[in-house]
Design a protein around this motif. Structure first.
Motif: not given
Length: 275
Positions: A10-23, A32-46
């Motif tokens: 459960d910890v490993w597969f935790g996800r956060i829905p995110a909407c990325f928009t360009l400054n 540039a249209e927004p971009y949607y992604l499910l982010l893994p909680r345990v990983s790193y943004l980059m």
């Protein structure tokens, strides 16, 4: 020893829905249209935003592109903190999806470390694991591993492979039964206020008298402001992986089951939501 596989999964597969928009100040050739992604909680943004980068680069002029970085409501997001920590610390009371702003210019040198390649993330990740093992086992476990074992930990995280990662990480979560836990608990406590990035001190999971130490014991000793005084309303939430564990939870259990892949227990102390 970490034996509750369901919690680990459960910890490993935790996800956060995110909407990325360009400054909006970035110069673009087209909208540039927004971009949607499910982010893994345990990983790193980059580590998980290559698709985001490709999406927005299509709209950019090549000569205007510098290093990509992210910001949430004016706060640059530190890529060397796990994604779940960034969300819990800065946006735990926000409405989902988490709205993140993408930048390709004006890199905030004073706030962020540069991250030119994934090898920088790997070096940071492995140094955290080694530091955690110094605290837990005097480095004995990580030093007994071979280079390919270290690589397996990294590749498991990079490729989001739970079984690959845990086949090796379980060794880092073991300890002699008679000791009742690790030498010290690798933890970091983050607060939205204060002038230091996090609190990190030596703290044993069991007292010299043999009593089991809890999350509440840890907070009372190293971060008493996180807890309400007698008769006071709760002003803070203590959050690990998006949940508020009971203060009576043994610290050893939390360390085995709710640590991030870097083997640290990351605890966020955030303002309680107002009614």
């Amino acid at each position: 020893m970490a034996d509750d596989k369901d919690v680990l999964r459960d910890v490993w597969f935790g996800r956060i829905p995110a909407c990325f928009t360009l400054n909006q100040d970035e110069l673009t050739e087209r909208e540039a249209e927004p971009y949607y992604l499910l982010l893994p909680r345990v990983s790193y943004l980059m580590l998980v935003t290559d698709k985001v980068k490709k999406h927005f680069l299509k709209a950019m002029k090549a000569e205007d592109v510098e290093e990509m970085w992210f910001e949430y409501e004016g706060t640059p997001l530190k890529w060397h903190y796990p994604i779940g920590v960034l969300f819990d610390l800065h946006a735990s009371n926000t409405v989902l999806p988490w709205s993140i702003t993408v930048h390709f210019t004006n890199f905030p040198e004073r706030d962020l470390l540069h991250c030119p390649s994934s090898s920088v993330i790997e070096a940071h990740f492995m140094s955290c694991i080694k530091e955690a093992d110094v605290l837990k086992h005097k480095s004995q476990v990580i030093n007994d591993m071979q280079k390919k074992d270290h690589k397996q930990l990294w590749m498991g995280l990079q490729n989001d492979k739970f079984d690959q990662f845990w086949a090796m990480n379980r060794k880092l979560m073991e300890y002699p039964t008679e000791e009742g836990g690790f030498r010290y608990i690798p933890f970091r406590i983050y607060q939205t206020t204060g002038d230091r990035p996090f609190i990190q001190k030596l703290f044993r999971p069991v007292t010299p008298e043999g009593s089991v130490q809890t999350l509440g014991d840890l907070l009372r000793e190293v971060c008493p402001t996180a807890l309400p005084s007698q008769g006071e309303q709760q002003r803070h939430q203590v959050v690990i992986h998006g949940i508020e564990p009971l203060l009576e939870t043994p610290l050893q259990w939390l360390s085995e089951h709710l640590s991030h892949p870097d083997n640290f227990l990351h605890v966020c102390v955030v303002p309680a939501p107002s009614d």
